[in-house]
Design a protein around this motif. Sequence first.
Motif, PDB file in Angstrom:
ATOM      1  N   ARG A   1       0.835  -1.200   0.000  1.00  0.00           N
ATOM      2  CA  ARG A   1       0.000   0.000   0.000  1.00  0.00           C
ATOM      3  C   ARG A   1       0.873   1.254   0.000  1.00  0.00           C
ATOM      4  O   ARG A   1       0.643   2.182  -0.783  1.00  0.00           O
ATOM      5  CB  ARG A   1      -0.950  -0.005   1.199  1.00  0.00           C
ATOM      6  CG  ARG A   1      -1.990   1.097   1.142  1.00  0.00           C
ATOM      7  CD  ARG A   1      -2.978   1.048   2.310  1.00  0.00           C
ATOM      8  NE  ARG A   1      -2.324   1.145   3.595  1.00  0.00           N
ATOM      9  CZ  ARG A   1      -2.092   0.122   4.419  1.00  0.00           C
ATOM     10  NH1 ARG A   1      -2.487  -1.097   4.125  1.00  0.00           N
ATOM     11  NH2 ARG A   1      -1.480   0.308   5.566  1.00  0.00           N
ATOM     12  N   LEU A   2       1.890   1.280   0.845  1.00  0.00           N
ATOM     13  CA  LEU A   2       2.792   2.421   0.916  1.00  0.00           C
ATOM     14  C   LEU A   2       3.530   2.616  -0.405  1.00  0.00           C
ATOM     15  O   LEU A   2       3.599   3.724  -0.937  1.00  0.00           O
ATOM     16  CB  LEU A   2       3.790   2.247   2.060  1.00  0.00           C
ATOM     17  CG  LEU A   2       4.886   3.305   2.157  1.00  0.00           C
ATOM     18  CD1 LEU A   2       4.284   4.674   2.442  1.00  0.00           C
ATOM     19  CD2 LEU A   2       5.894   2.917   3.222  1.00  0.00           C
ATOM     20  N   THR A   3       4.087   1.536  -0.939  1.00  0.00           N
ATOM     21  CA  THR A   3       4.833   1.607  -2.193  1.00  0.00           C
ATOM     22  C   THR A   3       3.949   2.100  -3.336  1.00  0.00           C
ATOM     23  O   THR A   3       4.351   2.960  -4.127  1.00  0.00           O
ATOM     24  CB  THR A   3       5.436   0.230  -2.549  1.00  0.00           C
ATOM     25  OG1 THR A   3       6.278  -0.188  -1.471  1.00  0.00           O
ATOM     26  CG2 THR A   3       6.245   0.287  -3.819  1.00  0.00           C
ATOM     27  N   SER A   4       2.744   1.579  -3.416  1.00  0.00           N
ATOM     28  CA  SER A   4       1.808   1.995  -4.467  1.00  0.00           C
ATOM     29  C   SER A   4       1.459   3.471  -4.323  1.00  0.00           C
ATOM     30  O   SER A   4       1.450   4.216  -5.312  1.00  0.00           O
ATOM     31  CB  SER A   4       0.534   1.159  -4.403  1.00  0.00           C
ATOM     32  OG  SER A   4       0.815  -0.200  -4.610  1.00  0.00           O
TER      33      SER A   4
ATOM     34  N   LEU B   1       2.377   6.407  -7.053  1.00  0.00           N
ATOM     35  CA  LEU B   1       1.322   7.249  -7.631  1.00  0.00           C
ATOM     36  C   LEU B   1       1.591   8.728  -7.336  1.00  0.00           C
ATOM     37  O   LEU B   1       1.455   9.578  -8.222  1.00  0.00           O
ATOM     38  CB  LEU B   1      -0.045   6.828  -7.085  1.00  0.00           C
ATOM     39  CG  LEU B   1      -0.595   5.517  -7.653  1.00  0.00           C
ATOM     40  CD1 LEU B   1      -1.737   5.003  -6.788  1.00  0.00           C
ATOM     41  CD2 LEU B   1      -1.044   5.705  -9.093  1.00  0.00           C
ATOM     42  N   ALA B   2       1.988   9.040  -6.105  1.00  0.00           N
ATOM     43  CA  ALA B   2       2.286  10.421  -5.730  1.00  0.00           C
ATOM     44  C   ALA B   2       3.460  10.972  -6.542  1.00  0.00           C
ATOM     45  O   ALA B   2       3.440  12.137  -6.948  1.00  0.00           O
ATOM     46  CB  ALA B   2       2.574  10.518  -4.236  1.00  0.00           C
ATOM     47  N   ALA B   3       4.459  10.147  -6.790  1.00  0.00           N
ATOM     48  CA  ALA B   3       5.618  10.573  -7.582  1.00  0.00           C
ATOM     49  C   ALA B   3       5.226  10.895  -9.024  1.00  0.00           C
ATOM     50  O   ALA B   3       5.946  11.623  -9.710  1.00  0.00           O
ATOM     51  CB  ALA B   3       6.688   9.478  -7.565  1.00  0.00           C
ATOM     52  N   ASN B   4       4.090  10.382  -9.441  1.00  0.00           N
ATOM     53  CA  ASN B   4       3.609  10.635 -10.797  1.00  0.00           C
ATOM     54  C   ASN B   4       2.459  11.638 -10.829  1.00  0.00           C
ATOM     55  O   ASN B   4       1.703  11.709 -11.796  1.00  0.00           O
ATOM     56  CB  ASN B   4       3.197   9.316 -11.451  1.00  0.00           C
ATOM     57  CG  ASN B   4       4.414   8.517 -11.869  1.00  0.00           C
ATOM     58  OD1 ASN B   4       5.040   8.816 -12.865  1.00  0.00           O
ATOM     59  ND2 ASN B   4       4.777   7.528 -11.061  1.00  0.00           N
TER      60      ASN B   4
END
Length: 71
Positions: free
Chosen positions: A13-16, A20-23
């Motif tokens: 969940r954290l990685t996803s 997404l935030a980085a994009n």
Amino acid sequence: MRVLVVEDDDLLRLTSSLELAANGFRTVEARSADEAVAILEENSNIDAIFTDVSMPGSMNGFELGRLARER
């Protein structure tokens, strides 16, 4: 765009959410479909759902998607 990330595995969940935030996406997180439904009921500004299929609780990711689409 605001994305609801639904995943029972904390690391996934954290990685996803971070990816997404980085994009450029804003994310809201839920650990289960039940928690996601509560979030959806309180927030009408969710644009997309990124969900796990197999999760503990009253429904799986497919059922969550159907419910969200109906609402």
